[in-house]
Design an enzyme around this catalytic site. Sequence first.
Site, PDB file in Angstrom:
ATOM      1  N   THR A   7       3.102 -43.543  -0.852  1.00 13.43           N
ATOM      2  CA  THR A   7       3.420 -42.147  -0.542  1.00 13.43           C
ATOM      3  C   THR A   7       2.871 -41.786   0.837  1.00 13.43           C
ATOM      4  O   THR A   7       3.413 -40.917   1.520  1.00 13.43           O
ATOM      5  CB  THR A   7       2.889 -41.170  -1.619  1.00 13.43           C
ATOM      6  OG1 THR A   7       1.474 -41.129  -1.565  1.00 13.43           O
ATOM      7  CG2 THR A   7       3.369 -41.551  -3.001  1.00 13.43           C
ATOM      8  N   HIS A  32      10.660  -3.369 -12.086  1.00 14.15           N
ATOM      9  CA  HIS A  32      10.809  -1.998 -12.574  1.00 14.15           C
ATOM     10  C   HIS A  32       9.877  -1.024 -11.846  1.00 14.15           C
ATOM     11  O   HIS A  32       8.734  -1.364 -11.514  1.00 14.15           O
ATOM     12  CB  HIS A  32      10.534  -1.941 -14.078  1.00 14.15           C
ATOM     13  CG  HIS A  32      11.375  -2.908 -14.864  1.00 14.15           C
ATOM     14  ND1 HIS A  32      12.752  -2.880 -14.850  1.00 14.15           N
ATOM     15  CD2 HIS A  32      11.047  -3.943 -15.672  1.00 14.15           C
ATOM     16  CE1 HIS A  32      13.228  -3.832 -15.634  1.00 14.15           C
ATOM     17  NE2 HIS A  32      12.205  -4.511 -16.134  1.00 14.15           N
TER      18      HIS A  32
HETATM   19  O1  LIG Z   1      20.598  -4.269 -14.615  1.00 15.02           O
HETATM   20  C1  LIG Z   1      20.009  -4.403 -15.696  1.00 15.02           C
HETATM   21  N1  LIG Z   1      20.364  -5.405 -16.542  1.00 15.02           N
HETATM   22  C2  LIG Z   1      19.760  -5.604 -17.750  1.00 15.02           C
HETATM   23  O2  LIG Z   1      20.101  -6.553 -18.506  1.00 15.02           O
HETATM   24  C3  LIG Z   1      18.726  -4.706 -18.114  1.00 15.02           C
HETATM   25  N2  LIG Z   1      17.929  -4.601 -19.213  1.00 15.02           N
HETATM   26  C4  LIG Z   1      17.117  -3.537 -19.006  1.00 15.02           C
HETATM   27  O3  LIG Z   1      16.219  -3.163 -19.814  1.00 15.02           O
HETATM   28  N3  LIG Z   1      17.375  -2.970 -17.788  1.00 15.02           N
HETATM   29  C5  LIG Z   1      18.380  -3.664 -17.219  1.00 15.02           C
HETATM   30  N4  LIG Z   1      19.013  -3.546 -16.029  1.00 15.02           N
END
Ligand SMILES: O=c1[nH]c(=O)c2[nH]c(=O)[nH]c2[nH]1
Length: 302
Positions: free
Chosen positions: A58, A257
């Site tokens: 290597t 989120h």
């Molecule tokens: O664009 C999304 N797709 C999902 O599959 C999903 N599931 C979720 O809880 N929010 C979202 N948003």
Amino acid sequence: MSSLAAARYGKDNVRVYKVHRDEKTGVQTVVEMTVCVLLEGEIDTSYTKADNSVIVATDSIKNTIYITAKQQPVTPPELFGSILGTHFIEKYSHIHAAHVNIVTHRWVRMDVEGKPHPHSFIKEGGETRNVQVDVIEGKGIDINSSINGLTVLKSTGSQFWGFLRDEYTTLKETWDRILSTDVAASWQWRRFSGLPEVKANADKFNDAWETARNTTLKTFAEDNSASVQATMYKMSELILAAVPDLETVSYSLPNIHYFEIDLSWHKGLKNTGKDAEVYAPQSGPNGLIKCTVARSGQKAKL
Ligand SMILES: O=c1[nH]c(=O)c2[nH]c(=O)[nH]c2[nH]1
């Protein structure tokens, strides 16, 4: 009794930097990449019989990466990976496949007082341009190009409603939400017959990267998204239509989120629905949405 079912080995995390100096203009251009090369072939006895004679060390693989970077162009990475991988199967008769992975870091030329600086650069976030090049003797060269770590957010223009509701559902429908993701996009080229064909097509790789990146950003920004799923499918369709040499386009998108915060408990502060301004970004859990889109009539290799 047991037998060796699969084996490959090589050097990972080989960090390489190359500078190109244009003597006439004084402009320098830099490339930084992290390379992995794994070899396959008649190497079973090194595992099963402690036979080291079949092992290209290597350490030698690492040296070969540096020498090839010195002697050959390192861009586009699809070409460099093909040159490097082909070297191993041509040089060693018992090596039949070379798998090259290259992560290219984005050093982007710095603007100083509105002018591109000749030798100073900024690293653009965590975004990388990557390739996986599989050089297989007697078959050809398979190239998968990708973008990773391109983090984007839109503050409106995203909805999510009409999803399945049952006794497990608490999520409210929304017609206006924040959408953020770390884009991982990849595109699989039709198989190349060998290095000469990759060389003949070398101009296409940078163009495809630009198309994929621009299409991803434009669609993300402009689509009034019904879901991550629907938006990523649109992106994939557009890239396939623009680059005929691609077989498939894939995305892997985390849905990062941003939660609304109810502040009504404090003097009746309105901060939800149309009054939402302050949100809590979440580091997890996150949605993770993936797809591979092929041309009609073609089944994607999963
Ligand atoms: O664009 C999304 N797709 C999902 O599959 C999903 N599931 C979720 O809880 N929010 C979202 N948003």
